[in-house]
Write an enzyme that holds these catalytic residues in place. Structure first.
Site, PDB file in Angstrom:
ATOM      1  CG  HIS A  68      -6.666   0.612  -1.853  1.00 12.17           C
ATOM      2  ND1 HIS A  68      -6.957   0.056  -0.630  1.00 12.17           N
ATOM      3  CD2 HIS A  68      -7.597   0.084  -2.707  1.00 12.17           C
ATOM      4  CE1 HIS A  68      -8.001  -0.764  -0.729  1.00 12.17           C
ATOM      5  NE2 HIS A  68      -8.404  -0.750  -1.975  1.00 12.17           N
TER       6      HIS A  68
ATOM      7  CG  HIS B 242      -4.681   0.223   3.735  1.00 12.12           C
ATOM      8  ND1 HIS B 242      -3.853  -0.528   2.938  1.00 12.12           N
ATOM      9  CD2 HIS B 242      -5.693   0.654   2.926  1.00 12.12           C
ATOM     10  CE1 HIS B 242      -4.341  -0.579   1.707  1.00 12.12           C
ATOM     11  NE2 HIS B 242      -5.445   0.136   1.670  1.00 12.12           N
TER      12      HIS B 242
ATOM     13  CB  CYS C  68      -0.999  -0.018   1.156  1.00 11.97           C
ATOM     14  SG  CYS C  68      -0.273   0.010   2.817  1.00 11.97           S
TER      15      CYS C  68
END
Length: 301
Positions: free
Chosen positions: A273, A261, A205
């Site tokens: 993402h 995240h 991420c």
């Protein structure tokens, strides 16, 4: 005293320690490298173990600099120069096989060629050599109608202009906006997530946000929790204030647990993402998703 070195494979993986590499990771450790064969051998449980087993920290692209602190048993303890980290103020620390590095001198080129395609072919003496990742940056030498000639760890090579452009830095691409970074990220839709990934063979991420931002001249920290301290704060509770390209951070318990995240805001209540192991780069509607209630910060760069 540290020694300056340069990565001489398309993507060098930065391991937590030499003993963290498994037998099935052999293709990721060689030179020449067969990265695709390595990834093909990593079904979900083995990919999860890259994270759960604390095996991988990051990755480094062809031609990028590291500082070698020591070498032992075929491994180099390094810091990655252009990956900012609170773990070491010289750059992100970890271990890379010595075979994937070679001694280097500081480049003084005023121009560099940056790969703008997801992957690009290099040629030497008219023959194809290696394929390099998006955001690979190499010193500019000369150009003709179709090619740039660049300096590489393997000598002078050529790259198609259709797959690259010229920039003034060996750290970041040409200045742009984070909205443009989002557009660059669309080229990687459906690319499988890779823990520690920093290349077009797979991103995690924060590797995804780092590399897309880097492509538009913005050098963020490598890890999500540190990225969340950079840029300008945006009210994460008022989504009407969010703009395309803002960076959105998530926590299991916002305000209590750390950032886990990170994503780009895509607009219209959606994020772009690199999701998690077993899932790809995607556009996701926040409303009704698990992440919807986990937003803990938004930053603007």
């Amino acid at each position: 005293m540290s020694t300056l070195a340069i990565v001489n494979v398309p993507v060098a993986t930065l391991w937590t320690a030499p003993g963290k590499a498994r037998e099935l990771d052999a293709e990721a450790l060689t030179n020449p490298q067969t990265l695709n064969k390595w990834l093909e051998k990593l079904p979900k449980p083995e990919r999860l173990d890259l994270c759960d087993g604390n095996r991988i920290q990051s990755q480094v692209l062809y031609g990028e600099y590291v500082l070698i602190d020591e070498e032992q048993d075929g491994w180099a303890k390094v810091c990655v120069v252009h990956q900012k980290s609170d773990k070491d103020d010289r750059g992100y620390p970890g271990y890379i096989p010595v075979a994937q590095l070679q001694e280097a001198t500081v480049q003084t080129s005023e121009r560099y060629v940056i790969v703008t395609a997801p992957r690009a072919q290099l040629w030497q003496h008219g023959k194809p050599t290696i394929v390099v990742s998006f955001n690979t940056m190499l010193p500019y030498v000369v150009e003709d109608d179709k090619h740039f000639t660049v300096e590489t760890p393997h000598g002078l090579q050529q790259i198609l202009k259709a797959q690259s452009t010229v920039t003034a830095s060996n750290a970041v691409g040409n200045p742009g906006t984070m909205a443009q970074a989002v557009q660059h990220g669309l080229a990687f839709l459906d690319l499988p997530y890779l823990w520690g990934g920093m290349s077009s063979y797979g991103y995690d991420c924060s590797g995804f946000t780092y590399q897309m931002a880097r492509s538009v001249g913005i050098l963020m920290s490598r890890d999500a929790d540190e990225q969340a301290k950079e840029g300008k704060e945006v009210n994460h509770l008022d989504r009407s204030e969010w703009q395309v390209g803002d960076v959105v951070f998530f926590s299991d318990e916002p305000g209590v647990k750390p950032v886990r995240h990170v994503a780009f805001y895509f607009g219209d209540g959606q994020i772009l993402h690199s999701h998690s192991t077993g899932l790809p780069v995607e556009i996701l509607a926040l409303e009704g998703s698990k992440l919807d209630k986990e937003v803990c910060a938004v930053r603007r760069f």
